[in-house]
Design an enzyme around this catalytic site. Structure first.
Site, PDB file in Angstrom:
ATOM      1  N   SER A 102     -53.741   2.117  56.336  1.00  0.00           N
ATOM      2  CA  SER A 102     -54.061   0.535  55.625  1.00  0.00           C
ATOM      3  C   SER A 102     -52.970  -0.838  57.222  1.00  0.00           C
ATOM      4  O   SER A 102     -53.579  -0.030  58.168  1.00  0.00           O
ATOM      5  CB  SER A 102     -52.807   0.503  54.465  1.00  0.00           C
ATOM      6  OG  SER A 102     -52.790  -1.143  54.308  1.00  0.00           O
ATOM      7  N   ASP A 241     -55.730  -6.800  57.359  1.00  0.00           N
ATOM      8  CA  ASP A 241     -55.100  -5.618  57.449  1.00  0.00           C
ATOM      9  C   ASP A 241     -56.384  -4.469  58.370  1.00  0.00           C
ATOM     10  O   ASP A 241     -57.296  -4.531  57.816  1.00  0.00           O
ATOM     11  CB  ASP A 241     -54.068  -5.490  56.844  1.00  0.00           C
ATOM     12  CG  ASP A 241     -54.895  -4.442  55.378  1.00  0.00           C
ATOM     13  OD1 ASP A 241     -56.219  -5.236  55.402  1.00  0.00           O
ATOM     14  OD2 ASP A 241     -53.997  -3.990  54.785  1.00  0.00           O
TER      15      ASP A 241
END
Length: 445
Positions: A102, A241
């Protein structure tokens, strides 16, 4: 019961350090494959990844594990986490895997698993897979080893899906949008989808080299995006992200718009259209009290959960809500997706800006957030929140803030840290309360 490998969002850690090693990835493939080998059909797993250098290593190891227990593997390359969830369901796969950490730095990586319905696995399923990781999994005979292949149309499938969530009667013509893909998984699909919908695109964070993911770009570092929006005269900036399940927006003035404001925008739009389910939205304990007050003024409710998009989704499914998310930008729109999708959420925000015909700074700043302060206290061991002196200070703080603010204190799920957050109408009071609690925790440890 505490799990050995799985955390709050799959298995994650520094690469080439246990548990994020090639050996563990192969064991995960074997165990997850064995767990989902049900029925007589030919079994399939979809594997996607972000742009980290270690993704190649982990992908190869996972392929070896899955094929060794008889599963066919479809590799889709760098793709957003929500795209892997969508493809798992649409391709009738038995399991989906996303290789990503992530928003973490490139040296970390992780393995997220999705079931055949596109949802993240339950605690029970993860526990069952953990048990298989630590046991001997049966390997199939040579003739039954799975096949592995890459497909070339995965990006097109996801772009088509994302565009289908945008209102048919709208286009993005006339909007200049800066899109920051964090040098991550969406570096191809996000700019393409926005351009195809008519926007004038300025793309940054779209030159991944294996080590620059989230490095000074993306939703956790929006300063570059803000500077680019202002310098290019753009109408709005969109930041994703590393695996594109998170969204932060920057308005035309360079001001950052967080997940709370974005959820408020989407909820208001959907309520006006009569499509907001549940009479409000679901957010975590970290969402600002200003959001709760804003929704209440519109006759809408807010259900709070523990931190983590997984908890948000569980509450949404249990209570019948279709909008939920986190202040950090994980936004789940269950009419479209089974997990947070930064691009899909961005398209709903852009649709509202387009409908309003007004600057993003006017459309997206829905409420004045209350002063909020978060501090972390690191500790070496023990359970400091169970110490009587700490409990006493916390109880006194709750009484002091009652009716004027809110207090959230929790241990981190990923490191030995106590997170102390307070918010309230008086910023000085908020700071004093947080400092007193942090001092008490330090003294206790």
């Amino acid at each position: 019961m505490a799990r050995k490998y799985f955390g709050t969002d799959g298995i994650r850690g520094a690469t080439n350090v246990s548990p994020m090693t090639a050996q563990m990835a192969m064991k995960v493939g074997m165990a997850a494959g064995a767990h989902f080998l049900r029925g007589g059909h030919k079994h399939r797993v979809v594997i996607g990844k972000d742009t980290r250098l270690s993704g190649y290593m982990l992908e190869s190891a996972l392929v070896a594990g899955f094929t060794s227990v008889g599963m066919d593997v479809v590799m889709v390359g760098p793709m957003p986490t929500p795209a892997v969830a969508m493809l798992t369901q649409s391709m009738r796969a038995d399991i989906g895997v996303m290789i990503s950490a992530s928003h973490n730095p490139f040296a970390d990586n992780g393995i997220k698993l999705f079931g055949p319905d596109g949802y993240k696995l339950s605690d029970d399923a993860e526990s069952a897979i953990e048990a298989l990781i630590d046991s001997e999994v049966d390997l199939v005979p040579s003739a039954q080893i799975g096949r592995a292949r890459r497909i070339d149309d995965a990006q097109g499938r996801y772009i088509h899906f994302a565009k289908s969530t945008f209102p048919e009667n709208l286009r993005l013509d006339g909007l200049r949008i800066v899109i920051d893909c964090a040098n991550g998984a969406a570096y191809k699909v996000a700019p393409s989808a926005l351009w195809e919908l008519g926007a004038d695109i300025v793309a940054i964070g779209v030159t991944p080299n294996g080590t620059n993911i989230n490095d000074g770009v993306g939703s956790t570092a929006p300063q570059t995006l803000a500077e680019t929006v202002v310098a290019s005269g753009a109408d709005i900036g969109i930041a994703l992200d590393g695996d594109a399940d998170r969204l932060i927006v920057v308005d035309e003035k360079g001001a950052v718009v967080d997940g709370d404001q974005l959820m408020a925008t989407i909820a208001a739009s959907w309520a006006r259209a009569g499509r907001l389910a549940g009479g409000g939205l679901v957010a975590t304990v970290m969402s600002n009290l200003g959001l709760e007050r804003h929704l209440a003024a519109q006759g809408l409710g807010l259900v709070r959960t523990a931190v983590g998009d997984r908890h948000v989704l569980e509450a949404m499914r249990a209570r019948g809500y279709n909008v939920g998310g986190e202040q950090s930008g994980h936004i789940i729109l269950s009419d479209y997706a089974t997990t947070g999708d930064g691009l899909v959420a961005a398209l709903q925000v852009l649709a509202e800006v387009k409908r309003a015909g007004a600057p993003a700074s006017e459309v997206l700043h829905r409420f004045e957030p209350l002063p909020q302060l978060l501090k972390n206290v690191r500790f070496a061991g023990g359970k400091p929140l169970e110490v009587e002196s700490v409990k006493a200070v916390i109880a006194a703080a709750e009484i002091e803030l009652e009716g004027r603010g809110r207090l959230v204190i929790r241990p981190s799920g990923t490191e030995p840290v106590i997170r102390v957050m307070a918010e309230g109408d008086d910023p000085g009071q908020v700071e004093r309360v947080v400092d007193r609690i942090c001092d008490a925790v330090r003294a206790a440890v």
